[in-house]
Design a protein around this motif. Sequence first.
Motif, PDB file in Angstrom:
ATOM      1  N   ALA A  46       0.810  -1.217   0.000  1.00 14.47           N
ATOM      2  CA  ALA A  46       0.000   0.000   0.000  1.00 14.47           C
ATOM      3  C   ALA A  46       0.843   1.267   0.000  1.00 14.47           C
ATOM      4  O   ALA A  46       0.399   2.305  -0.503  1.00 14.47           O
ATOM      5  CB  ALA A  46      -0.931   0.009   1.216  1.00 14.47           C
ATOM      6  N   ALA A  47       2.053   1.218   0.573  1.00 16.89           N
ATOM      7  CA  ALA A  47       2.892   2.415   0.637  1.00 16.89           C
ATOM      8  C   ALA A  47       4.299   2.030   1.064  1.00 16.89           C
ATOM      9  O   ALA A  47       4.520   0.951   1.635  1.00 16.89           O
ATOM     10  CB  ALA A  47       2.319   3.446   1.611  1.00 16.89           C
ATOM     11  N   ILE A  48       5.246   2.932   0.790  1.00 11.23           N
ATOM     12  CA  ILE A  48       6.643   2.778   1.197  1.00 11.23           C
ATOM     13  C   ILE A  48       7.022   3.999   2.019  1.00 11.23           C
ATOM     14  O   ILE A  48       6.806   5.143   1.593  1.00 11.23           O
ATOM     15  CB  ILE A  48       7.577   2.670  -0.027  1.00 11.23           C
ATOM     16  CG1 ILE A  48       7.224   1.435  -0.860  1.00 11.23           C
ATOM     17  CG2 ILE A  48       9.039   2.625   0.403  1.00 11.23           C
ATOM     18  CD1 ILE A  48       7.935   1.374  -2.210  1.00 11.23           C
ATOM     19  N   LEU A  49       7.572   3.759   3.204  1.00 13.06           N
ATOM     20  CA  LEU A  49       8.000   4.850   4.094  1.00 13.06           C
ATOM     21  C   LEU A  49       9.515   4.828   4.227  1.00 13.06           C
ATOM     22  O   LEU A  49      10.101   3.781   4.494  1.00 13.06           O
ATOM     23  CB  LEU A  49       7.377   4.696   5.482  1.00 13.06           C
ATOM     24  CG  LEU A  49       5.857   4.507   5.565  1.00 13.06           C
ATOM     25  CD1 LEU A  49       5.431   4.380   7.023  1.00 13.06           C
ATOM     26  CD2 LEU A  49       5.125   5.645   4.884  1.00 13.06           C
ATOM     27  N   ILE A  50      10.147   5.988   4.073  1.00 10.07           N
ATOM     28  CA  ILE A  50      11.600   6.122   4.168  1.00 10.07           C
ATOM     29  C   ILE A  50      11.939   7.073   5.314  1.00 10.07           C
ATOM     30  O   ILE A  50      11.329   8.145   5.434  1.00 10.07           O
ATOM     31  CB  ILE A  50      12.183   6.678   2.847  1.00 10.07           C
ATOM     32  CG1 ILE A  50      11.831   5.772   1.669  1.00 10.07           C
ATOM     33  CG2 ILE A  50      13.694   6.879   2.962  1.00 10.07           C
ATOM     34  CD1 ILE A  50      12.396   4.382   1.762  1.00 10.07           C
ATOM     35  N   THR A  51      12.923   6.710   6.130  1.00 10.38           N
ATOM     36  CA  THR A  51      13.336   7.586   7.238  1.00 10.38           C
ATOM     37  C   THR A  51      14.519   8.474   6.875  1.00 10.38           C
ATOM     38  O   THR A  51      14.638   9.584   7.389  1.00 10.38           O
ATOM     39  CB  THR A  51      13.704   6.780   8.493  1.00 10.38           C
ATOM     40  OG1 THR A  51      14.839   5.926   8.206  1.00 10.38           O
ATOM     41  CG2 THR A  51      12.532   5.948   8.983  1.00 10.38           C
ATOM     42  N   HIS A  52      15.439   7.979   6.028  1.00  8.61           N
ATOM     43  CA  HIS A  52      16.589   8.785   5.615  1.00  8.61           C
ATOM     44  C   HIS A  52      17.195   8.187   4.350  1.00  8.61           C
ATOM     45  O   HIS A  52      16.802   7.102   3.910  1.00  8.61           O
ATOM     46  CB  HIS A  52      17.610   8.922   6.737  1.00  8.61           C
ATOM     47  CG  HIS A  52      18.278   7.646   7.154  1.00  8.61           C
ATOM     48  ND1 HIS A  52      17.616   6.619   7.794  1.00  8.61           N
ATOM     49  CD2 HIS A  52      19.567   7.216   7.026  1.00  8.61           C
ATOM     50  CE1 HIS A  52      18.463   5.634   8.049  1.00  8.61           C
ATOM     51  NE2 HIS A  52      19.651   5.968   7.581  1.00  8.61           N
ATOM     52  N   HIS A  53      18.157   8.902   3.775  1.00  7.34           N
ATOM     53  CA  HIS A  53      18.582   8.606   2.413  1.00  7.34           C
ATOM     54  C   HIS A  53      19.598   7.478   2.254  1.00  7.34           C
ATOM     55  O   HIS A  53      19.901   7.087   1.130  1.00  7.34           O
ATOM     56  CB  HIS A  53      19.160   9.874   1.771  1.00  7.34           C
ATOM     57  CG  HIS A  53      20.440  10.355   2.409  1.00  7.34           C
ATOM     58  ND1 HIS A  53      21.673   9.815   2.101  1.00  7.34           N
ATOM     59  CD2 HIS A  53      20.675  11.323   3.320  1.00  7.34           C
ATOM     60  CE1 HIS A  53      22.616  10.433   2.801  1.00  7.34           C
ATOM     61  NE2 HIS A  53      22.040  11.355   3.547  1.00  7.34           N
ATOM     62  N   HIS A  54      20.152   6.924   3.308  1.00  7.25           N
ATOM     63  CA  HIS A  54      21.207   5.924   3.161  1.00  7.25           C
ATOM     64  C   HIS A  54      20.710   4.722   2.351  1.00  7.25           C
ATOM     65  O   HIS A  54      19.567   4.280   2.486  1.00  7.25           O
ATOM     66  CB  HIS A  54      21.713   5.478   4.533  1.00  7.25           C
ATOM     67  CG  HIS A  54      22.560   6.522   5.203  1.00  7.25           C
ATOM     68  ND1 HIS A  54      22.841   6.503   6.545  1.00  7.25           N
ATOM     69  CD2 HIS A  54      23.198   7.620   4.702  1.00  7.25           C
ATOM     70  CE1 HIS A  54      23.620   7.544   6.842  1.00  7.25           C
ATOM     71  NE2 HIS A  54      23.836   8.230   5.743  1.00  7.25           N
ATOM     72  N   HIS A  55      21.630   4.187   1.533  1.00  4.13           N
ATOM     73  CA  HIS A  55      21.249   3.169   0.550  1.00  4.13           C
ATOM     74  C   HIS A  55      20.691   1.900   1.197  1.00  4.13           C
ATOM     75  O   HIS A  55      19.825   1.241   0.604  1.00  4.13           O
ATOM     76  CB  HIS A  55      22.456   2.816  -0.323  1.00  4.13           C
ATOM     77  CG  HIS A  55      22.125   1.899  -1.456  1.00  4.13           C
ATOM     78  ND1 HIS A  55      21.396   2.312  -2.566  1.00  4.13           N
ATOM     79  CD2 HIS A  55      22.391   0.575  -1.654  1.00  4.13           C
ATOM     80  CE1 HIS A  55      21.246   1.296  -3.392  1.00  4.13           C
ATOM     81  NE2 HIS A  55      21.829   0.235  -2.867  1.00  4.13           N
ATOM     82  N   ASP A  56      21.162   1.549   2.400  1.00  5.36           N
ATOM     83  CA  ASP A  56      20.642   0.337   3.033  1.00  5.36           C
ATOM     84  C   ASP A  56      19.218   0.529   3.545  1.00  5.36           C
ATOM     85  O   ASP A  56      18.622  -0.411   4.082  1.00  5.36           O
ATOM     86  CB  ASP A  56      21.577  -0.152   4.156  1.00  5.36           C
ATOM     87  CG  ASP A  56      21.703   0.823   5.308  1.00  5.36           C
ATOM     88  OD1 ASP A  56      21.728   2.048   5.061  1.00  5.36           O
ATOM     89  OD2 ASP A  56      21.807   0.368   6.460  1.00  5.36           O
ATOM     90  N   HIS A  57      18.665   1.731   3.351  1.00  6.22           N
ATOM     91  CA  HIS A  57      17.267   1.999   3.702  1.00  6.22           C
ATOM     92  C   HIS A  57      16.413   2.325   2.478  1.00  6.22           C
ATOM     93  O   HIS A  57      15.192   2.373   2.591  1.00  6.22           O
ATOM     94  CB  HIS A  57      17.185   3.161   4.699  1.00  6.22           C
ATOM     95  CG  HIS A  57      17.804   2.840   6.017  1.00  6.22           C
ATOM     96  ND1 HIS A  57      17.070   2.633   7.165  1.00  6.22           N
ATOM     97  CD2 HIS A  57      19.104   2.669   6.380  1.00  6.22           C
ATOM     98  CE1 HIS A  57      17.900   2.346   8.176  1.00  6.22           C
ATOM     99  NE2 HIS A  57      19.131   2.370   7.712  1.00  6.22           N
ATOM    100  N   THR A  58      17.052   2.563   1.343  1.00  2.23           N
ATOM    101  CA  THR A  58      16.311   2.983   0.142  1.00  2.23           C
ATOM    102  C   THR A  58      16.592   2.128  -1.090  1.00  2.23           C
ATOM    103  O   THR A  58      15.903   2.266  -2.103  1.00  2.23           O
ATOM    104  CB  THR A  58      16.673   4.437  -0.216  1.00  2.23           C
ATOM    105  OG1 THR A  58      18.072   4.509  -0.554  1.00  2.23           O
ATOM    106  CG2 THR A  58      16.389   5.390   0.939  1.00  2.23           C
ATOM    107  N   GLY A  59      17.577   1.232  -1.019  1.00  4.68           N
ATOM    108  CA  GLY A  59      18.056   0.540  -2.211  1.00  4.68           C
ATOM    109  C   GLY A  59      17.039  -0.330  -2.918  1.00  4.68           C
ATOM    110  O   GLY A  59      17.193  -0.638  -4.106  1.00  4.68           O
TER     111      GLY A  59
END
Length: 255
Positions: A46-59
């Motif tokens: 249903a959705a994607i939530l990101i806390t910060h830009h580091h690749h191990d959180h956004t890759g």
Amino acid sequence: MNAISLRAFNDNYIWLIGNGRQAVVVDPGDATPVLTALAERELALAAILITHHHHDHTGGVKQLLAQYPDVAVYAPAGERLPVPDAIALKEGDRVSLPALELELQVLEVPGHTLGHIAYYGNNMLFCGDTLFSGGCGRLFEGTPEQMYRSLSRLAALPGSTQVYCAHEYTQSNLAFCHAVEPGNTALLSYMKEVAKCRQQDVPTLPSSIERENAVNVFLRVAQPEVRAAAQMQALRELNEEHEIFAALRRWKDHF
């Protein structure tokens, strides 16, 4: 509705919040465990939530969008967004997720990175790399004053708040806490509990705000034993709480 931990890389946790039909994913550094979990549980994203830009959180974001192109991505306004059309969030914003009957408040918690945010609601805190069980994130971009203010905000949340951190660092963090505050009986008890979990390869998370206030030295800088240990390490008197925090963070960086 519950939050399920999905393991990624060496020690990351991706959190999947599901209600039996749909799910929201927090900090998907890797798409593979998310896609596997959705398929196994027959959940729609249903959705994607990101806390910060580091690749191990956004890759994993782009791969997830390849499978779910219409899913909204929420991310901090103060950082590089993982996709151009992500919904940029700032302090005080709210993320409404009607599919899960869930609303999350956005908290700006700079320190680990300058634009780091956390999501809070329904007695759950998704804090990325700001607060860990027994620890806190390294200061890659922010100042000790910023991080200490951020941690103080989180420490003031209701004690029953469940803390969903993004890494399995608990056991090593508690070893540091014990070096700082060896007389803390709550810490000693928690160390035994965590050691048993890790022997069984069971996650130590979520924690709670009440527990972290009882054991996490980065939230306990006002305690005499913690202050004394920080001063001994810094070889000088420390008068401000953020100075004590900074001394502890430098100590932990080389522990």
